[in-house]
Write a protein that holds these residues in place. Structure first.
Motif, short mmCIF file in Angstrom:
data_model
loop_
_atom_site.label_atom_id
_atom_site.label_comp_id
_atom_site.label_asym_id
_atom_site.label_seq_id
_atom_site.Cartn_x
_atom_site.Cartn_y
_atom_site.Cartn_z
N LEU A 1 -46.73 -0.50 40.83
CA LEU A 1 -48.07 -0.66 41.39
C LEU A 1 -48.20 -1.96 42.19
CD1 LEU A 1 -50.46 0.70 38.61
CD2 LEU A 1 -49.95 1.72 40.83
N THR A 2 -47.49 -2.99 41.81
CA THR A 2 -47.56 -4.24 42.56
C THR A 2 -46.79 -4.15 43.87
OG1 THR A 2 -45.74 -5.17 41.27
CG2 THR A 2 -47.98 -5.75 40.59
N GLN A 3 -45.88 -3.18 43.97
CA GLN A 3 -45.14 -2.99 45.22
C GLN A 3 -45.96 -2.24 46.26
OE1 GLN A 3 -41.56 -0.93 44.11
NE2 GLN A 3 -40.63 -2.73 43.16
N VAL B 1 -42.44 1.54 29.74
CA VAL B 1 -43.28 2.31 30.66
C VAL B 1 -44.27 1.38 31.36
CG1 VAL B 1 -45.00 4.16 30.85
CG2 VAL B 1 -43.07 4.43 29.30
N ALA B 2 -44.91 0.50 30.60
CA ALA B 2 -45.90 -0.42 31.17
C ALA B 2 -45.25 -1.34 32.21
CB ALA B 2 -46.55 -1.24 30.07
N VAL C 1 -52.68 5.71 35.22
CA VAL C 1 -51.26 6.01 35.38
C VAL C 1 -50.55 5.95 34.02
CG1 VAL C 1 -49.10 5.23 36.45
CG2 VAL C 1 -51.22 5.20 37.77
N MET C 2 -50.87 4.93 33.23
CA MET C 2 -50.23 4.77 31.92
C MET C 2 -50.50 5.98 31.02
SD MET C 2 -48.33 2.14 31.36
CE MET C 2 -48.34 2.13 29.59
N GLY C 3 -51.73 6.45 31.02
CA GLY C 3 -52.09 7.59 30.18
C GLY C 3 -51.25 8.82 30.50
N GLN C 4 -51.14 9.13 31.78
CA GLN C 4 -50.37 10.31 32.17
C GLN C 4 -48.87 10.09 32.01
OE1 GLN C 4 -51.44 12.15 35.87
NE2 GLN C 4 -53.63 11.88 35.51
#
Length: 150
Positions: free
Chosen positions: A147-149, A139-140, A122-125
């Motif tokens: 993602l934790t949600q 962004v991170a 996800v981070m890459g895109q």
């Protein structure tokens, strides 16, 4: 128009106006460009490289500001803040939190990410899509929160 082409007339204007903050900031950019060109790698500085260079300059100054503030040295933090303001003028307009969150949600949906194990993908895109319009840490943090949600 390249970054170097944009800062040269701005440097002249700052000299004429005797704007010390602008002079420091623009000279820092010019110095970073010169160092990049003469580092021996032989790579040409493209637009993405220019943005990364400017982000690096801003980030280092923000780190200095936080250190100075911790030590109660407002006299040293003030010029750093002024330089951040000058350097930021050359960066693309930063995304709002809402727009960044919308982009990250879109990437999560497209990649089918469901947990923190998918964070790298996800981070890459997401970083490719925001391209200089948001800080990597921002962004991170957004990716982690979303993602934790899930």
């Amino acid at each position: 128009m390249s970054l170097q082409d944009r800062i040269t007339p701005d440097l002249k204007d700052a000299m004429r106006a005797k704007d010390q903050a602008a002079l420091r900031g623009i000279r820092a950019i010019k110095n970073a460009i010169l160092l990049q060109k003469t580092d021996g790698s032989g790579t040409e500085l493209d637009e993405a490289g220019e943005i990364a260079l400017l982000q690096k300059l801003v980030k280092s100054r923000q780190e200095s500001i936080s250190i100075y503030e911790e030590q109660g040295r407002e006299d040293l933090a003030k010029p750093e803040r002024e330089e951040v303001e000058v350097i930021s003028r050359y960066l693309p307009e930063q995304l709002s939190d809402e727009k960044l969150e919308a982009i990250v949600k879109e990437v999560i949906d497209e990649t089918g990410a469901t947990s923190m194990r998918d964070m790298g993908r996800v981070m890459g895109q997401a970083n490719a899509r925001v391209a200089g319009r948001a800080d990597g840490k921002q962004v991170a943090d957004t990716v982690k929160r979303l993602l934790t949600q899930k």
